[in-house]
Motif scaffolding. Structure first.
Motif, PDB file in Angstrom:
ATOM      1  N   UNK A  37       0.835  -1.210   0.000  1.00 26.47           N
ATOM      2  CA  UNK A  37       0.000   0.000   0.000  1.00 26.47           C
ATOM      3  C   UNK A  37       0.865   1.253   0.000  1.00 26.47           C
ATOM      4  N   UNK A  38       1.859   1.299   0.875  1.00 31.57           N
ATOM      5  CA  UNK A  38       2.722   2.481   0.994  1.00 31.57           C
ATOM      6  C   UNK A  38       3.395   2.840  -0.325  1.00 31.57           C
ATOM      7  N   UNK A  39       3.690   1.842  -1.147  1.00 33.79           N
ATOM      8  CA  UNK A  39       4.396   2.068  -2.407  1.00 33.79           C
ATOM      9  C   UNK A  39       3.466   2.128  -3.621  1.00 33.79           C
ATOM     10  N   UNK A  40       2.164   2.089  -3.385  1.00 36.15           N
ATOM     11  CA  UNK A  40       1.199   2.097  -4.490  1.00 36.15           C
ATOM     12  C   UNK A  40       0.940   3.505  -4.999  1.00 36.15           C
ATOM     13  N   UNK A  41       0.723   3.597  -6.307  1.00 39.17           N
ATOM     14  CA  UNK A  41       0.361   4.873  -6.906  1.00 39.17           C
ATOM     15  C   UNK A  41      -0.957   5.354  -6.302  1.00 39.17           C
ATOM     16  N   UNK A  42      -1.016   6.619  -5.949  1.00 43.04           N
ATOM     17  CA  UNK A  42      -2.228   7.197  -5.399  1.00 43.04           C
ATOM     18  C   UNK A  42      -2.331   7.123  -3.884  1.00 43.04           C
ATOM     19  N   UNK A  43      -1.410   6.387  -3.245  1.00 44.96           N
ATOM     20  CA  UNK A  43      -1.418   6.286  -1.787  1.00 44.96           C
ATOM     21  C   UNK A  43      -0.921   7.601  -1.187  1.00 44.96           C
ATOM     22  N   UNK A  44      -1.622   8.083  -0.142  1.00 47.90           N
ATOM     23  CA  UNK A  44      -1.219   9.322   0.525  1.00 47.90           C
ATOM     24  C   UNK A  44      -0.775   9.060   1.966  1.00 47.90           C
ATOM     25  N   UNK A  45      -1.588   8.325   2.734  1.00 52.77           N
ATOM     26  CA  UNK A  45      -1.334   8.181   4.166  1.00 52.77           C
ATOM     27  C   UNK A  45      -2.109   6.993   4.696  1.00 52.77           C
ATOM     28  N   UNK A  71      -6.276   8.050  -0.060  1.00 48.70           N
ATOM     29  CA  UNK A  71      -5.846   7.809  -1.442  1.00 48.70           C
ATOM     30  C   UNK A  71      -6.251   9.003  -2.315  1.00 48.70           C
ATOM     31  N   UNK A  72      -5.568   9.133  -3.438  1.00 44.65           N
ATOM     32  CA  UNK A  72      -5.887  10.240  -4.344  1.00 44.65           C
ATOM     33  C   UNK A  72      -7.229  10.036  -5.036  1.00 44.65           C
ATOM     34  N   UNK A  73      -7.595   8.768  -5.285  1.00 47.92           N
ATOM     35  CA  UNK A  73      -8.847   8.493  -5.995  1.00 47.92           C
ATOM     36  C   UNK A  73      -9.260   7.032  -5.776  1.00 47.92           C
ATOM     37  N   UNK A  74     -10.465   6.725  -6.159  1.00 43.63           N
ATOM     38  CA  UNK A  74     -11.017   5.370  -5.927  1.00 43.63           C
ATOM     39  C   UNK A  74     -10.272   4.316  -6.732  1.00 43.63           C
ATOM     40  N   UNK A  75      -9.815   4.648  -7.936  1.00 43.95           N
ATOM     41  CA  UNK A  75      -9.085   3.685  -8.746  1.00 43.95           C
ATOM     42  C   UNK A  75      -7.801   3.242  -8.062  1.00 43.95           C
ATOM     43  N   UNK A  76      -7.097   4.195  -7.460  1.00 46.53           N
ATOM     44  CA  UNK A  76      -5.866   3.861  -6.748  1.00 46.53           C
ATOM     45  C   UNK A  76      -6.149   2.953  -5.564  1.00 46.53           C
ATOM     46  N   UNK A  77      -7.206   3.227  -4.823  1.00 43.78           N
ATOM     47  CA  UNK A  77      -7.570   2.367  -3.692  1.00 43.78           C
ATOM     48  C   UNK A  77      -7.860   0.951  -4.170  1.00 43.78           C
ATOM     49  N   UNK A  78      -8.649   0.806  -5.203  1.00 47.89           N
ATOM     50  CA  UNK A  78      -9.009  -0.538  -5.679  1.00 47.89           C
ATOM     51  C   UNK A  78      -7.833  -1.283  -6.291  1.00 47.89           C
ATOM     52  N   UNK A  79      -6.916  -0.533  -6.899  1.00 46.51           N
ATOM     53  CA  UNK A  79      -5.733  -1.193  -7.475  1.00 46.51           C
ATOM     54  C   UNK A  79      -4.821  -1.689  -6.374  1.00 46.51           C
TER      55      UNK A  79
END
Length: 79
Positions: A37-45, A71-79
């Motif tokens: 999660x920490x290294x995923x695109x769109x992850x913030x905190x 997360x920055x957006x829902x797509x990033x969370x689901x990915x």
């Protein structure tokens, strides 16, 4: 760039105390999953142990596990 971020909260009830053998796989994989999660695109905190204090404890039941991330957006969370 969006004007908003997406916060997610998961609340689960543990099958047993964290040091019980039935929880071994769950506990043993926490660092690995958090690193993904920490290294995923769109992850913030995400809420980490050092962020927790009495203000974060919302339930009296110690078997409830709370996970929170932003997360920055829902797509990033689901990915």
């Amino acid at each position: 760039m969006s004007d908003f971020n997406l916060a997610q909260v998961n609340i689960a009830k543990a099958l047993a105390p964290m040091d019980d053998p039935v929880m071994k796989d769950f506990v043993g994989n926490l660092d690995k999953i958090n690193e993904i999660a920490d290294n995923s695109e769109g992850f913030i905190w995400r809420l980490k142990d050092e962020d927790k204090d009495e203000a974060v404890r919302v339930f009296q039941d110690e078997t409830l596990i709370i996970n929170m991330s932003v997360w920055t957006d829902i797509e990033s969370l689901f990915n």
